[in-house]
Scaffold this motif. Structure first.
Motif, PDB file in Angstrom:
ATOM      1  N   ASN A  63       0.814  -1.230   0.000  1.00  0.00           N
ATOM      2  CA  ASN A  63       0.000   0.000   0.000  1.00  0.00           C
ATOM      3  C   ASN A  63       0.840   1.268   0.000  1.00  0.00           C
ATOM      4  N   LEU A  64       1.918   1.264  -0.773  1.00  0.00           N
ATOM      5  CA  LEU A  64       2.740   2.458  -0.856  1.00  0.00           C
ATOM      6  C   LEU A  64       2.047   3.532  -1.685  1.00  0.00           C
ATOM      7  N   ILE A  65       2.181   4.769  -1.235  1.00  0.00           N
ATOM      8  CA  ILE A  65       1.716   5.873  -2.068  1.00  0.00           C
ATOM      9  C   ILE A  65       2.828   6.240  -3.037  1.00  0.00           C
ATOM     10  N   GLN A  66       2.441   6.887  -4.119  1.00  0.00           N
ATOM     11  CA  GLN A  66       3.397   7.139  -5.195  1.00  0.00           C
ATOM     12  C   GLN A  66       4.616   7.912  -4.711  1.00  0.00           C
ATOM     13  N   SER A  67       4.412   8.865  -3.838  1.00  0.00           N
ATOM     14  CA  SER A  67       5.520   9.712  -3.394  1.00  0.00           C
ATOM     15  C   SER A  67       6.545   8.968  -2.540  1.00  0.00           C
ATOM     16  N   SER A  68       6.200   7.777  -2.076  1.00  0.00           N
ATOM     17  CA  SER A  68       7.104   7.040  -1.195  1.00  0.00           C
ATOM     18  C   SER A  68       7.808   5.881  -1.886  1.00  0.00           C
ATOM     19  N   ILE A  69       7.552   5.700  -3.162  1.00  0.00           N
ATOM     20  CA  ILE A  69       8.054   4.515  -3.848  1.00  0.00           C
ATOM     21  C   ILE A  69       9.572   4.480  -3.899  1.00  0.00           C
ATOM     22  N   GLY A  70      10.237   5.595  -3.916  1.00  0.00           N
ATOM     23  CA  GLY A  70      11.691   5.627  -3.974  1.00  0.00           C
ATOM     24  C   GLY A  70      12.363   5.613  -2.611  1.00  0.00           C
ATOM     25  N   GLN A  71      11.586   5.468  -1.560  1.00  0.00           N
ATOM     26  CA  GLN A  71      12.133   5.546  -0.198  1.00  0.00           C
ATOM     27  C   GLN A  71      12.280   4.145   0.382  1.00  0.00           C
ATOM     28  N   ALA A  72      13.514   3.750   0.636  1.00  0.00           N
ATOM     29  CA  ALA A  72      13.779   2.394   1.119  1.00  0.00           C
ATOM     30  C   ALA A  72      13.053   2.093   2.425  1.00  0.00           C
ATOM     31  N   GLY A  73      12.940   3.084   3.284  1.00  0.00           N
ATOM     32  CA  GLY A  73      12.316   2.871   4.585  1.00  0.00           C
ATOM     33  C   GLY A  73      10.840   2.530   4.526  1.00  0.00           C
ATOM     34  N   GLN A  74      10.214   2.718   3.370  1.00  0.00           N
ATOM     35  CA  GLN A  74       8.784   2.430   3.233  1.00  0.00           C
ATOM     36  C   GLN A  74       8.503   0.971   2.860  1.00  0.00           C
ATOM     37  N   TYR A  75       9.541   0.222   2.560  1.00  0.00           N
ATOM     38  CA  TYR A  75       9.361  -1.170   2.144  1.00  0.00           C
ATOM     39  C   TYR A  75       9.426  -2.099   3.353  1.00  0.00           C
ATOM     40  N   SER A  76       8.571  -3.101   3.342  1.00  0.00           N
ATOM     41  CA  SER A  76       8.412  -3.960   4.520  1.00  0.00           C
ATOM     42  C   SER A  76       9.304  -5.194   4.511  1.00  0.00           C
ATOM     43  N   TYR A  77       9.599  -5.698   3.345  1.00  0.00           N
ATOM     44  CA  TYR A  77      10.373  -6.945   3.255  1.00  0.00           C
ATOM     45  C   TYR A  77      11.502  -6.760   2.240  1.00  0.00           C
ATOM     46  N   TRP A  78      12.618  -7.425   2.538  1.00  0.00           N
ATOM     47  CA  TRP A  78      13.809  -7.294   1.709  1.00  0.00           C
ATOM     48  C   TRP A  78      14.419  -8.655   1.426  1.00  0.00           C
ATOM     49  N   GLY A  79      15.024  -8.760   0.257  1.00  0.00           N
ATOM     50  CA  GLY A  79      15.810  -9.938  -0.056  1.00  0.00           C
ATOM     51  C   GLY A  79      17.217  -9.798   0.491  1.00  0.00           C
ATOM     52  N   GLN A  80      18.010 -10.836   0.274  1.00  0.00           N
ATOM     53  CA  GLN A  80      19.371 -10.867   0.814  1.00  0.00           C
ATOM     54  C   GLN A  80      20.376 -10.139  -0.079  1.00  0.00           C
ATOM     55  N   GLY A  81      19.973  -9.849  -1.304  1.00  0.00           N
ATOM     56  CA  GLY A  81      20.850  -9.127  -2.215  1.00  0.00           C
ATOM     57  C   GLY A  81      21.617 -10.033  -3.147  1.00  0.00           C
ATOM     58  N   THR A  82      21.967  -9.498  -4.300  1.00  0.00           N
ATOM     59  CA  THR A  82      22.797 -10.207  -5.269  1.00  0.00           C
ATOM     60  C   THR A  82      23.832  -9.231  -5.822  1.00  0.00           C
ATOM     61  N   GLN A  83      25.054  -9.708  -5.915  1.00  0.00           N
ATOM     62  CA  GLN A  83      26.162  -8.831  -6.318  1.00  0.00           C
ATOM     63  C   GLN A  83      26.201  -8.688  -7.843  1.00  0.00           C
ATOM     64  N   VAL A  84      26.327  -7.456  -8.277  1.00  0.00           N
ATOM     65  CA  VAL A  84      26.555  -7.153  -9.689  1.00  0.00           C
ATOM     66  C   VAL A  84      27.865  -6.386  -9.784  1.00  0.00           C
ATOM     67  N   THR A  85      28.777  -6.913 -10.568  1.00  0.00           N
ATOM     68  CA  THR A  85      30.067  -6.263 -10.759  1.00  0.00           C
ATOM     69  C   THR A  85      30.284  -6.031 -12.249  1.00  0.00           C
ATOM     70  N   VAL A  86      30.546  -4.779 -12.591  1.00  0.00           N
ATOM     71  CA  VAL A  86      30.794  -4.407 -13.986  1.00  0.00           C
ATOM     72  C   VAL A  86      32.235  -3.925 -14.088  1.00  0.00           C
ATOM     73  N   SER A  87      33.041  -4.709 -14.770  1.00  0.00           N
ATOM     74  CA  SER A  87      34.461  -4.406 -14.831  1.00  0.00           C
ATOM     75  C   SER A  87      35.081  -5.018 -16.065  1.00  0.00           C
ATOM     76  N   SER A  88      36.050  -4.311 -16.623  1.00  0.00           N
ATOM     77  CA  SER A  88      36.772  -4.851 -17.767  1.00  0.00           C
ATOM     78  C   SER A  88      38.029  -5.582 -17.291  1.00  0.00           C
TER      79      SER A  88
END
Length: 125
Positions: free
Chosen positions: A100-125
Motif C-alpha cells: 500500500n505504498l503511495i506514489q511519493s514514497s516509492i523511492g524511499q527504502a524505509g517504506q518497504y516492509s520486506y527485503w531480499g538478501q541481495g545479489t552482487q553485480v560487478t561491472v568491470s573490464s
C-alpha cells in the motif's frame, strides 16, 4: 514473506544482466516491488519499482533508459533487465516489497516492509 534475488554476476561494460526477485509467503500482484542497490561506502539507492496495483513503473535517474522492470504475477516474480551496464552500476542489488505504498514514497527504502538478501553485480573490464 521471503524475497530471493538471483542473476547477479561479473560482466564487462556494455553487457546486460537480468535479475530476478521471487517472492514466497505472499501473492505480490497488488504490491509494489522495488529494486535498490548499495555500493561500498555509499547509501542505498533507488533503482526501479513496479507498482502492482496500477502497473506503473518508476526508475532512478541513473538507470532510466537502460534498465527495465517487469513482473510475472503467475510466477510471483519481478525482473530487472539491465542493459548497457557501466562500472558505476557495480553494487549489491536488493529487491524489496512494499504494501500500500503511495506514489511519493516509492523511492524511499524505509517504506518497504520486506527485503531480499541481495545479489552482487560487478561491472568491470
Amino acid at each position: 514473506v521471503q524475497l530471493v534475488e538471483s542473476g547477479g554476476g561479473l560482466v564487462q561494460p556494455g553487457d546486460s544482466l537480468r535479475l530476478s526477485c521471487t517472492a514466497s509467503g505472499r501473492t505480490i500482484y497488488r504490491d509494489t516491488i522495488g529494486w535498490f542497490r548499495q555500493a561500498p561506502g555509499k547509501e542505498r539507492e533507488f533503482v526501479a519499482a513496479n507498482r502492482g496495483s496500477t502497473g506503473r513503473t518508476y526508475y532512478g535517474d541513473s538507470v532510466r533508459g537502460r534498465f527495465t522492470i517487469t513482473r510475472d504475477n503467475a510466477q510471483n516474480t519481478v525482473y530487472l533487465q539491465m542493459n548497457s551496464l557501466k562500472p558505476e552500476d557495480t553494487a549489491i542489488y536488493y529487491c524489496a516489497l512494499g504494501i500500500n505504498l503511495i506514489q511519493s514514497s516509492i523511492g524511499q527504502a524505509g517504506q518497504y516492509s520486506y527485503w531480499g538478501q541481495g545479489t552482487q553485480v560487478t561491472v568491470s573490464s
